[in-house]
Structure formats: structure tokens, C-alpha cells
Design a protein around this motif. Structure first.
Motif, mmCIF file in Angstrom:
data_model
loop_
_atom_site.group_PDB
_atom_site.id
_atom_site.type_symbol
_atom_site.label_atom_id
_atom_site.label_comp_id
_atom_site.label_asym_id
_atom_site.label_seq_id
_atom_site.Cartn_x
_atom_site.Cartn_y
_atom_site.Cartn_z
ATOM 1 N N SER A 105 0.828 -1.213 0.000
ATOM 2 C CA SER A 105 0.000 0.000 0.000
ATOM 3 C C SER A 105 0.860 1.259 0.000
ATOM 4 O O SER A 105 0.384 2.325 -0.397
ATOM 5 C CB SER A 105 -0.945 0.004 1.204
ATOM 6 O OG SER A 105 -0.214 0.012 2.413
ATOM 7 N N ALA A 109 -0.417 3.746 -4.749
ATOM 8 C CA ALA A 109 -0.910 5.041 -5.238
ATOM 9 C C ALA A 109 0.068 5.628 -6.242
ATOM 10 O O ALA A 109 -0.341 6.104 -7.314
ATOM 11 C CB ALA A 109 -1.142 6.006 -4.074
ATOM 12 N N VAL A 126 -10.401 3.090 -8.795
ATOM 13 C CA VAL A 126 -9.510 2.110 -8.189
ATOM 14 C C VAL A 126 -10.364 1.153 -7.355
ATOM 15 O O VAL A 126 -11.110 1.603 -6.479
ATOM 16 C CB VAL A 126 -8.460 2.792 -7.280
ATOM 17 C CG1 VAL A 126 -7.581 1.748 -6.586
ATOM 18 C CG2 VAL A 126 -7.623 3.790 -8.066
ATOM 19 N N ASP A 128 -9.859 -1.593 -4.698
ATOM 20 C CA ASP A 128 -8.828 -2.142 -3.812
ATOM 21 C C ASP A 128 -9.394 -2.218 -2.405
ATOM 22 O O ASP A 128 -10.180 -1.356 -2.007
ATOM 23 C CB ASP A 128 -7.580 -1.249 -3.830
ATOM 24 C CG ASP A 128 -6.322 -1.979 -3.399
ATOM 25 O OD1 ASP A 128 -6.366 -2.702 -2.377
ATOM 26 O OD2 ASP A 128 -5.282 -1.827 -4.067
ATOM 27 N N ASP A 131 -6.310 0.810 2.093
ATOM 28 C CA ASP A 131 -6.278 2.267 2.073
ATOM 29 C C ASP A 131 -4.952 2.656 1.423
ATOM 30 O O ASP A 131 -3.885 2.272 1.905
ATOM 31 C CB ASP A 131 -6.356 2.807 3.505
ATOM 32 C CG ASP A 131 -6.384 4.321 3.558
ATOM 33 O OD1 ASP A 131 -6.218 4.976 2.500
ATOM 34 O OD2 ASP A 131 -6.557 4.866 4.658
ATOM 35 N N ILE A 137 -6.068 9.609 -5.021
ATOM 36 C CA ILE A 137 -6.537 8.238 -5.226
ATOM 37 C C ILE A 137 -7.838 8.020 -4.460
ATOM 38 O O ILE A 137 -8.787 7.442 -4.975
ATOM 39 C CB ILE A 137 -5.473 7.211 -4.776
ATOM 40 C CG1 ILE A 137 -4.212 7.322 -5.623
ATOM 41 C CG2 ILE A 137 -6.043 5.799 -4.779
ATOM 42 C CD1 ILE A 137 -4.347 6.904 -7.051
ATOM 43 N N GLN A 138 -7.899 8.507 -3.239
ATOM 44 C CA GLN A 138 -9.063 8.290 -2.384
ATOM 45 C C GLN A 138 -10.359 8.765 -3.037
ATOM 46 O O GLN A 138 -11.391 8.108 -2.929
ATOM 47 C CB GLN A 138 -8.850 8.992 -1.045
ATOM 48 C CG GLN A 138 -9.858 8.619 0.008
ATOM 49 C CD GLN A 138 -9.484 9.202 1.354
ATOM 50 O OE1 GLN A 138 -8.874 10.270 1.442
ATOM 51 N NE2 GLN A 138 -9.855 8.516 2.405
ATOM 52 N N HIS A 140 -11.107 8.619 -6.014
ATOM 53 C CA HIS A 140 -11.416 7.724 -7.135
ATOM 54 C C HIS A 140 -11.519 6.264 -6.693
ATOM 55 O O HIS A 140 -11.720 5.389 -7.529
ATOM 56 C CB HIS A 140 -10.319 7.808 -8.207
ATOM 57 C CG HIS A 140 -10.326 9.082 -8.983
ATOM 58 N ND1 HIS A 140 -10.974 9.211 -10.190
ATOM 59 C CD2 HIS A 140 -9.760 10.286 -8.723
ATOM 60 C CE1 HIS A 140 -10.802 10.434 -10.646
ATOM 61 N NE2 HIS A 140 -10.072 11.111 -9.771
ATOM 62 N N GLN A 141 -11.373 6.011 -5.403
ATOM 63 C CA GLN A 141 -11.311 4.626 -4.948
ATOM 64 C C GLN A 141 -12.642 4.112 -4.425
ATOM 65 O O GLN A 141 -13.355 4.801 -3.702
ATOM 66 C CB GLN A 141 -10.272 4.459 -3.838
ATOM 67 C CG GLN A 141 -10.135 3.009 -3.383
ATOM 68 C CD GLN A 141 -9.043 2.778 -2.363
ATOM 69 O OE1 GLN A 141 -8.344 3.694 -1.943
ATOM 70 N NE2 GLN A 141 -8.881 1.533 -1.950
ATOM 71 N N LYS A 143 -13.267 1.311 -1.981
ATOM 72 C CA LYS A 143 -12.535 0.448 -1.043
ATOM 73 C C LYS A 143 -13.442 -0.713 -0.663
ATOM 74 O O LYS A 143 -14.425 -0.534 0.034
ATOM 75 C CB LYS A 143 -12.106 1.243 0.188
ATOM 76 C CG LYS A 143 -11.184 0.483 1.102
ATOM 77 C CD LYS A 143 -10.649 1.398 2.194
ATOM 78 C CE LYS A 143 -9.714 0.659 3.113
ATOM 79 N NZ LYS A 143 -10.408 -0.203 4.061
#
Length: 167
Positions: A105, A109, A126, A128, A131, A137-138, A140-141, A143
Motif C-alpha cells: 500500500s 498510489a 480504483v 482495492d 487504504d 486516489i481516495q 477515485h477509490q 474500497k
């Protein structure tokens, strides 16, 4: 401009819950949950997205995306059964220390952002379970929960991220 899905495998296309009930499949090198692959296929169908592998699984393929392990062959065949292919992989920015400690991790990113510098796109998501510790990235993620893997709700969230208009 293509929609892009940066795909992790473990915790997305398999899960701790799935693992517990599928020990025989796992012993045969079948490490992905076919129902999660089908959900990913729904996401690809609805968005026309290309899949970029950013999982450690990318090392289970050669430069031409030919599988090097039985698990990778099962994975690529499961993807093909849903009319999906892997269009590329993120670069490897790991160090020996990161590989030994298995703390990927720390670089995931940067690997994604490096890929995006070489292949610009505003429409990316993303998938995934980790974290990735990066605000860009967050946003677009999606989780995923590693206990259950990819869900219908995750797919809907990913579609929203891929189809939002960036001004």
C-alpha cells in the motif's frame, strides 16, 4: 478518453468469507470468486472501461499477459468468460524492503499515478481493499471490504465515479 479500472484482486475478486467456503477450489489454484468476476463484468459492460491490473497478481503474467501460474490462468479464463481482458499493468515501484514486509500500500498510489501520467484519463476508478493513503486516489477509490469482496454497491459506486463529469 477511455474509462479505466485499476484492479486489485485479493479482497476484491476474492474474500475471507469466500476463502472459508472454497478451500477445495483454492487448493486447485482457483483463487477468484466467479460471482465477483461476474460483478466486475457488469461494471465493464456498463462503462466500457479498460482494466489495468495494479495487484501483485500482475507478476503472475509475462510481458504479453500470458499466465505464469495456474491461478493466473484460471483468473484470465474467468475474465474471458465475462468478455473481459487485462489491458495493462501498473509499473512496479516496490523496493526489496516493501516486498519483504508486504506493505504494498506504500507504493500502489504512486504506481497508479505514474501509469496515469503516461496514459492520461480523467475517468478512472480504483478497486482495492487497502487504504492507499493518497487524497487524489481516495476520491477515485472504491474500497472493498476484504471480508466480502466486490459487491453490487461497490459496482454502483464505481459507475458513479466513472461517469461523473469533471469540470
Amino acid at each position: 478518453m477511455s474509462n479505466i479500472i485499476f484492479l486489485d484482486v485479493d479482497g476484491v475478486l476474492n474474500s475471507k468469507f469466500w476463502d472459508n467456503d472454497h478451500q477445495r477450489e483454492i487448493s486447485e489454484g482457483k483463487y477468484v470468486d466467479l460471482s465477483a468476476v461476474k460483478l466486475l463484468g457488469t461494471l465493464v459492460d456498463r462503462t466500457g472501461a479498460k482494466i489495468i491490473l495494479h495487484s501483485g497478481w500482475r507478476f503472475w503474467f509475462d510481458e504479453s499477459m500470458n499466465p505464469l501460474k495456474p491461478a493466473a490462468e484460471f483468473f484470465i479464463n474467468a475474465m474471458a468468460n465475462e468478455d473481459m481482458i487485462i489491458s495493462g499493468v501498473t509499473p512496479d515501484l516496490t523496493t526489496e524492503e516493501i516486498r519483504k514486509a508486504k506493505i504494498f500500500s506504500l507504493v500502489k498510489a504512486d504506481e497508479i499515478l505514474t501509469w496515469l501520467k503516461e496514459n492520461p484519463s480523467d475517468n478512472w476508478v480504483v478497486l482495492d481493499d487497502l487504504d492507499l493513503n493518497n487524497p487524489e486516489i481516495q476520491s477515485h477509490q472504491v474500497k472493498t471490504d476484504p471480508e466480502v469482496g466486490l459487491t453490487d454497491q461497490d459496482v454502483e459506486k464505481a459507475i458513479t465515479i466513472l461517469t461523473r463529469r469533471i469540470n
